[in-house]
Design an enzyme around this catalytic site. Structure first.
Site, PDB file in Angstrom:
ATOM      1  N   GLY A  67      -6.511  16.216   6.188  1.00  0.00           N
ATOM      2  CA  GLY A  67      -6.606  15.176   7.200  1.00  0.00           C
ATOM      3  C   GLY A  67      -7.072  15.681   8.550  1.00  0.00           C
ATOM      4  O   GLY A  67      -7.398  14.879   9.416  1.00  0.00           O
ATOM      5  N   LYS A  70     -11.392  16.182   7.930  1.00  0.00           N
ATOM      6  CA  LYS A  70     -11.610  15.112   6.948  1.00  0.00           C
ATOM      7  C   LYS A  70     -13.009  15.154   6.367  1.00  0.00           C
ATOM      8  O   LYS A  70     -13.243  14.683   5.261  1.00  0.00           O
ATOM      9  CB  LYS A  70     -11.372  13.739   7.591  1.00  0.00           C
ATOM     10  CG  LYS A  70      -9.889  13.354   7.666  1.00  0.00           C
ATOM     11  CD  LYS A  70      -9.742  11.955   8.192  1.00  0.00           C
ATOM     12  CE  LYS A  70      -8.289  11.547   8.367  1.00  0.00           C
ATOM     13  NZ  LYS A  70      -7.640  11.093   7.136  1.00  0.00           N
ATOM     14  N   ASN A 115       0.132   8.164  12.437  1.00  0.00           N
ATOM     15  CA  ASN A 115      -1.277   7.825  12.211  1.00  0.00           C
ATOM     16  C   ASN A 115      -1.420   6.798  11.104  1.00  0.00           C
ATOM     17  O   ASN A 115      -0.644   6.755  10.169  1.00  0.00           O
ATOM     18  CB  ASN A 115      -2.094   9.090  11.901  1.00  0.00           C
ATOM     19  CG  ASN A 115      -2.225   9.353  10.408  1.00  0.00           C
ATOM     20  OD1 ASN A 115      -3.099   8.797   9.739  1.00  0.00           O
ATOM     21  ND2 ASN A 115      -1.323  10.180   9.872  1.00  0.00           N
ATOM     22  N   ARG A 116      -2.435   5.959  11.282  1.00  0.00           N
ATOM     23  CA  ARG A 116      -2.818   5.027  10.213  1.00  0.00           C
ATOM     24  C   ARG A 116      -4.349   5.047  10.084  1.00  0.00           C
ATOM     25  O   ARG A 116      -5.010   4.016  10.136  1.00  0.00           O
ATOM     26  CB  ARG A 116      -2.306   3.604  10.494  1.00  0.00           C
ATOM     27  CG  ARG A 116      -2.633   3.049  11.875  1.00  0.00           C
ATOM     28  CD  ARG A 116      -2.311   1.559  11.976  1.00  0.00           C
ATOM     29  NE  ARG A 116      -2.570   1.011  13.276  1.00  0.00           N
ATOM     30  CZ  ARG A 116      -1.706   0.980  14.297  1.00  0.00           C
ATOM     31  NH1 ARG A 116      -0.494   1.502  14.149  1.00  0.00           N
ATOM     32  NH2 ARG A 116      -2.043   0.438  15.446  1.00  0.00           N
ATOM     33  N   PHE A 119      -8.038   6.863   5.536  1.00  0.00           N
ATOM     34  CA  PHE A 119      -9.096   7.563   4.779  1.00  0.00           C
ATOM     35  C   PHE A 119     -10.491   7.309   5.358  1.00  0.00           C
ATOM     36  O   PHE A 119     -11.436   7.013   4.619  1.00  0.00           O
ATOM     37  CB  PHE A 119      -9.093   7.157   3.297  1.00  0.00           C
ATOM     38  CG  PHE A 119      -7.924   7.638   2.492  1.00  0.00           C
ATOM     39  CD1 PHE A 119      -7.017   8.560   2.990  1.00  0.00           C
ATOM     40  CD2 PHE A 119      -7.727   7.165   1.196  1.00  0.00           C
ATOM     41  CE1 PHE A 119      -5.937   9.000   2.224  1.00  0.00           C
ATOM     42  CE2 PHE A 119      -6.661   7.592   0.427  1.00  0.00           C
ATOM     43  CZ  PHE A 119      -5.762   8.508   0.936  1.00  0.00           C
ATOM     44  N   SER A 180      -0.672   8.683   0.636  1.00  0.00           N
ATOM     45  CA  SER A 180      -0.977   8.189   1.979  1.00  0.00           C
ATOM     46  C   SER A 180      -0.373   6.801   2.133  1.00  0.00           C
ATOM     47  O   SER A 180      -0.545   5.954   1.256  1.00  0.00           O
ATOM     48  CB  SER A 180      -2.487   8.106   2.195  1.00  0.00           C
ATOM     49  OG  SER A 180      -2.725   7.345   3.368  1.00  0.00           O
ATOM     50  N   ASN A 182      -1.371   4.711   4.241  1.00  0.00           N
ATOM     51  CA  ASN A 182      -2.332   3.899   4.988  1.00  0.00           C
ATOM     52  C   ASN A 182      -3.427   3.263   4.141  1.00  0.00           C
ATOM     53  O   ASN A 182      -4.350   2.665   4.668  1.00  0.00           O
ATOM     54  CB  ASN A 182      -2.962   4.750   6.098  1.00  0.00           C
ATOM     55  CG  ASN A 182      -1.902   5.295   7.033  1.00  0.00           C
ATOM     56  OD1 ASN A 182      -1.002   4.551   7.423  1.00  0.00           O
ATOM     57  ND2 ASN A 182      -1.977   6.568   7.354  1.00  0.00           N
ATOM     58  N   THR A 183      -3.324   3.448   2.835  1.00  0.00           N
ATOM     59  CA  THR A 183      -4.210   2.726   1.911  1.00  0.00           C
ATOM     60  C   THR A 183      -3.303   1.812   1.108  1.00  0.00           C
ATOM     61  O   THR A 183      -2.468   2.308   0.336  1.00  0.00           O
ATOM     62  CB  THR A 183      -4.967   3.717   0.991  1.00  0.00           C
ATOM     63  OG1 THR A 183      -5.868   4.477   1.798  1.00  0.00           O
ATOM     64  CG2 THR A 183      -5.750   2.984  -0.088  1.00  0.00           C
ATOM     65  N   LYS A 222      -0.169  15.336  -4.566  1.00  0.00           N
ATOM     66  CA  LYS A 222       0.508  15.320  -3.258  1.00  0.00           C
ATOM     67  C   LYS A 222       1.381  14.073  -3.161  1.00  0.00           C
ATOM     68  O   LYS A 222       0.875  12.952  -3.285  1.00  0.00           O
ATOM     69  CB  LYS A 222      -0.521  15.342  -2.126  1.00  0.00           C
ATOM     70  CG  LYS A 222       0.127  15.382  -0.738  1.00  0.00           C
ATOM     71  CD  LYS A 222      -0.870  15.716   0.339  1.00  0.00           C
ATOM     72  CE  LYS A 222      -0.227  15.691   1.721  1.00  0.00           C
ATOM     73  NZ  LYS A 222      -1.187  16.025   2.780  1.00  0.00           N
ATOM     74  N   ASN A 251       3.569  14.313   2.104  1.00  0.00           N
ATOM     75  CA  ASN A 251       2.731  13.593   3.059  1.00  0.00           C
ATOM     76  C   ASN A 251       3.605  13.095   4.228  1.00  0.00           C
ATOM     77  O   ASN A 251       4.755  13.503   4.368  1.00  0.00           O
ATOM     78  CB  ASN A 251       2.043  12.422   2.335  1.00  0.00           C
ATOM     79  CG  ASN A 251       0.656  12.147   2.867  1.00  0.00           C
ATOM     80  OD1 ASN A 251       0.477  12.043   4.081  1.00  0.00           O
ATOM     81  ND2 ASN A 251      -0.325  12.032   1.992  1.00  0.00           N
ATOM     82  N   THR A 252       3.087  12.190   5.009  1.00  0.00           N
ATOM     83  CA  THR A 252       3.821  11.625   6.156  1.00  0.00           C
ATOM     84  C   THR A 252       4.862  10.609   5.669  1.00  0.00           C
ATOM     85  O   THR A 252       4.797  10.138   4.540  1.00  0.00           O
ATOM     86  CB  THR A 252       2.838  10.909   7.104  1.00  0.00           C
ATOM     87  OG1 THR A 252       2.108   9.938   6.343  1.00  0.00           O
ATOM     88  CG2 THR A 252       1.858  11.878   7.724  1.00  0.00           C
ATOM     89  N   TYR A 323       0.019  20.772  10.031  1.00  0.00           N
ATOM     90  CA  TYR A 323      -0.980  19.936  10.701  1.00  0.00           C
ATOM     91  C   TYR A 323      -0.487  19.650  12.121  1.00  0.00           C
ATOM     92  O   TYR A 323      -0.991  20.191  13.103  1.00  0.00           O
ATOM     93  CB  TYR A 323      -1.202  18.640   9.892  1.00  0.00           C
ATOM     94  CG  TYR A 323      -2.312  17.755  10.406  1.00  0.00           C
ATOM     95  CD1 TYR A 323      -2.601  17.632  11.761  1.00  0.00           C
ATOM     96  CD2 TYR A 323      -3.103  17.021   9.526  1.00  0.00           C
ATOM     97  CE1 TYR A 323      -3.629  16.820  12.226  1.00  0.00           C
ATOM     98  CE2 TYR A 323      -4.141  16.203   9.987  1.00  0.00           C
ATOM     99  CZ  TYR A 323      -4.383  16.107  11.333  1.00  0.00           C
ATOM    100  OH  TYR A 323      -5.391  15.306  11.786  1.00  0.00           O
TER     101      TYR A 323
END
Ligand SMILES: Cc1cc2nc3c(=O)[nH]c(=O)nc-3n(C[C@H](O)[C@H](O)[C@H](O)COP(=O)(O)O)c2cc1C
Length: 342
Positions: A67, A70, A115-116, A119, A180, A182-183, A222, A251-252, A323
């Site tokens: 990320g 990217k 974060n959003r 991808f 993720s 955010n998807t 992941k 992940n987050t 990160y």
């Protein structure tokens, strides 16, 4: 030297919008690498403490998490900072812009980020072309892959297969991103049945590609930190039954109790950095106990000191990634971790 001046650089960067600062930093790294300045500013001495894992030789135990690069166009510059491995992406089959901006928020006093991004990436073909242009990085290169936002989950395997095929000749390992936040719907692929099906599909293709290319590229999954123990148990059983090569945890997180009261706490997206450490490490530890050392784990989530990195190893990780703390602390952190974990 870069370690010493990072507080000044950071003061400048943190006056900017986080995403602008991000692009500027990567552009600066590329320029410094191309002009040879970075090599002078970041001597590599003492950072090599090789580790064999997954059939690969990692220069040291500290990697850059997915990320940050990217697009995969800053591999040499980032590599110069001392990472033993770099995971580029997440890549999807087709380029996509990600979510509307602003989509990255600093929680300064907590050394955290929400974060959003969603991808945003140039597509796997461009990612592979970028990676092929890297000349100097000698560490391990991971490709993190995902699915396009408009691909329904029923067809997610098609997207992962496409990315796997394209990345395979260039990648040292492939990280399959199931986590993720955010998807929309992506994390549903962590359901034990969906996960088992995806693992099986990807492994069949991995076997075919291995004979085509004469090299076996390990597959890592992941996972999210927002899993309860029953779910972790089920997933671990899937991974053991399928013979997954490796796990990346985590992940987050979607958990906002960790930053309750912060003005940005209500922003949608994944939380990373210091507040995520305990939760992410507990999930890592739970996976490790179910997996019993049979599947290697890369520990990521909230590492902001050598002690944190050591705690990830004690919890069952063989390698770690960072990160968010890298953004807050700069290259000095990477060097401290690389030397300290040796
Ligand atoms: C701005 C930002 C973008 C990210 N993008 C991705 C991504 O594209 N794919 C992915 O697998 N993880 C992504 N991550 C998650 C990180 O790889 C990592 O798992 C997470 O941030 C926890 O580690 P940290 O606390 O050291 O940041 C992103 C994190 C941040 C902060």
């Amino acid at each position: 030297m870069l370690d010493t001046i990072y507080p000044l650089i950071r003061a400048g960067l943190f006056r900017l919008d986080p995403e602008v600062a991000h692009h500027l930093s990567l552009a600066g790294l590329r320029l410094a690498e191309q002009t040879g300045m970075l090599r002078l500013a970041c001597p590599a001495a003492g950072l090599e403490t090789p580790v064999e894992l997954l059939g690969l030789r990692f220069g040291n135990r500290i990697g850059l998490a997915a990320g940050m690069d990217k697009d995969g166009n800053t591999i040499d510059g980032l590599g110069r900072l001392g990472f033993g491995s770099i995971e580029i992406g997440t890549f999807t089959p087709r380029a996509q812009p990600g979510n509307p901006k602003p989509r990255v928020f600093r929680l300064l006093d907590q050394e955290a980020i929400i974060n959003r991004m969603g991808f945003n990436n140039p597509g796997i073909a461009a990612g592979v072309a970028n990676a092929r242009r890297a000349r100097h990085f000698r560490g391990v290169l991971g490709f993190n892959i995902g699915k396009n936002k408009d691909t329904p989950n029923e067809n997610a395997a098609v997207d992962y297969l496409e990315c796997l095929r394209q990345a395979y000749p260039v990648a040292d390992y492939i990280a399959v991103n199931l986590s993720s936040p955010n998807t929309p719907g992506l994390r549903e692929l962590q359901g034990p049945e969906a996960c088992a099906r995806l693992l099986d599909t990807l492994q069949r293709e991995q076997a075919r590609l291995a004979s085509e290319h004469g090299k076996r590229v390990p597959l890592l999954f992941k996972v999210a930190p927002d899993l309860d123990d029953a779910h972790i148990h089920e997933l671990a059983a899937v991974f053991l039954a399928g013979g997954l090569d490796g796990l990346i945890a985590t992940n987050t997180t979607l958990d906002r109790e960790l930053v309750a009261g912060h003005p940005h706490a209500a922003q949608a997206g994944g939380l990373s950095g210091r507040p995520e450490f305990a939760k992410s490490t507990a999930v890592l530890q739970a996976f490790a106990s179910h997996l019993g050392g049979r599947i290697p784990i890369i520990g990521v989530g909230g590492i902001s000191s050598l002690e944190d990195a050591q705690a990830k190893l004690r919890a069952g990780a063989s390698l770690v990634q960072v990160y968010t703390a890298f953004i807050y602390q700069g290259p000095g952190l990477i060097r401290r971790l690389a030397r300290g974990l040796g």
